[in-house]
Motif scaffolding. Structure first.
Motif: not given
Length: 369
Positions: A131, A347, A350, A360, A363, A366, A368-369
């Motif tokens: 991350r 993750g 919202k 991006s 995301r 998170q 990539g979730k």
């Protein structure tokens, strides 16, 4: 017998038989005479003195660590056991990110070319590294049990300690070629750079508390973010008062992490019993996923809005600091954990933005979730 502080456990394990719940620290040998299955967290020491004379044949711990289990004894008695490695790793990474966003100037220094040193490159360390890379923060890791040829990110402990943020995620070991007990002593800690931050979300005994306190007298610039403590639940109030962030061992306490750990142990138990598992736990819809609107136009601002909008470690710190001078602080420590508020992971949240350039980044933070 199930630790009463495992959310949803009574319903989940009820499919396998009658469930009795009890405080994890209070489970004793007398409680286990008619028990076949024992489900615990890290606060219960599972060893010969607890199990001798019982009919326990399976021990499951819904936590990632195993230092509270006497695995040699369990094997010698042919008692099946399991833990839940990696179940709350993302929760701990969220904790590190929240601390990074909360300590003045730390996020900016890391985004501006600073570095994170990760001690312990297991489930948490790997996910933290992933991350950090995704949001543009450099890092190195130390783990003497892994092969540097397989993991090029690995460096010596001395090199990793020379980082703006030193993040500790090692299990507690007292034997073997690289014991982690008091691994971070005064000699190592003295090498932390000016205004460096030491974050411990692994095990309290990895840091030599007395040596750290003595060092702080000559190095008051060192900033501490501690979630774990030597001698828990009876932590050092002197050390807690010296921290910028102090919390009661809750880094991995997201409801999502708890659910994952519960499911891993339930799956292992079902396999052990030769039964089909139906995962039932009252942790799915306890709290809707947080929704955070990020309006910032720069990376640091958007990261802060996103991370702290989902989980702000300052709230946990405030609750913990209110008990550190209490004469019953050990009991209060456990109560903070028992009555911990519902917390969701990044993750599962919202994160919204009208700035397409930042989508991006959201995301990435998170995972990539």
């Amino acid at each position: 017998m199930v630790d009463e502080n495992i959310p949803g456990a009574a319903k989940c394990f009820g499919q396998f038989g009658e469930v009795v719940t009890r405080s994890g620290r209070q489970i004793g040998a007398a409680d286990l005479q008619d028990v076949d299955i024992l489900i615990v967290r890290s606060v219960t020491k599972v060893n010969k003195s607890l199990l001798a004379g019982s009919r326990v044949k399976f021990v499951g711990s819904t936590t990632i660590g195993s230092d509270h289990l006497d695995t040699e004894y369990l094997r010698s008695q042919n008692i099946q056991f399991c833990t839940a490695p990696g179940s709350n790793a993302d929760s701990v990474v969220d904790y590190v990110l929240s601390v990074t966003c909360r300590i003045d100037g730390l996020l900016e220094s890391l985004l501006g070319g600073g570095r994170v040193g990760i001690v312990g490159y297991g489930n948490v360390g790997k996910r933290l590294g992933q991350r950090l890379s995704a949001i543009g923060i450099p890092w190195l890791a130390y783990d003497p049990l892994l092969d540097p040829k397989q993991y090029p990110c690995l460096r010596s402990l001395e090199e990793v300690v020379d980082s703006n943020l030193l993040s500790l995620h090692t299990p507690l070991t007292t034997s073997g070629p690289f014991p982690s007990f008091h691994m971070l002593d005064a000699k190592i800690l003295r090498a932390i750079p000016q205004n460096g931050v030491v974050l411990n979300a692994g095990r309290g005994e990895v840091v030599a508390t007395a040596e750290l306190l003595a060092l702080l007298d000559s190095r008051p610039d060192i900033r501490l973010a501690l979630d774990v403590w030597e001698g828990e639940p009876n932590f050092s109030p002197d050390l807690a008062e010296r921290c910028v962030i102090a919390t009661p061992h809750i880094a991995g306490y997201s409801v999502d992490g708890k659910k994952a750990g519960l499911r891993m142990v339930a799956t292992e138990l079902a396999c052990f019993l030769g039964e089909a598992e139906q995962f039932n736990a009252d942790v799915d819809d306890i709290n809707a996923a947080p929704q955070v609107l990020c309006t910032g136009s720069d990376v640091a601002t958007v990261l802060r809005e996103a991370v702290l909008g989902v989980y702000d470690v300052a709230e946990d710190c405030q609750r913990f600091l209110s008990i550190i001078q209490d004469s019953e602080r050990g009991a209060r420590f456990d109560l903070l954990r028992k009555h911990y508020p519902i917390r969701r992971e990044l993750g599962y949240s919202k994160l919204l933005t009208s700035n397409l350039d930042m989508a991006s980044l959201l995301r990435a933070v998170q995972g990539g979730k």
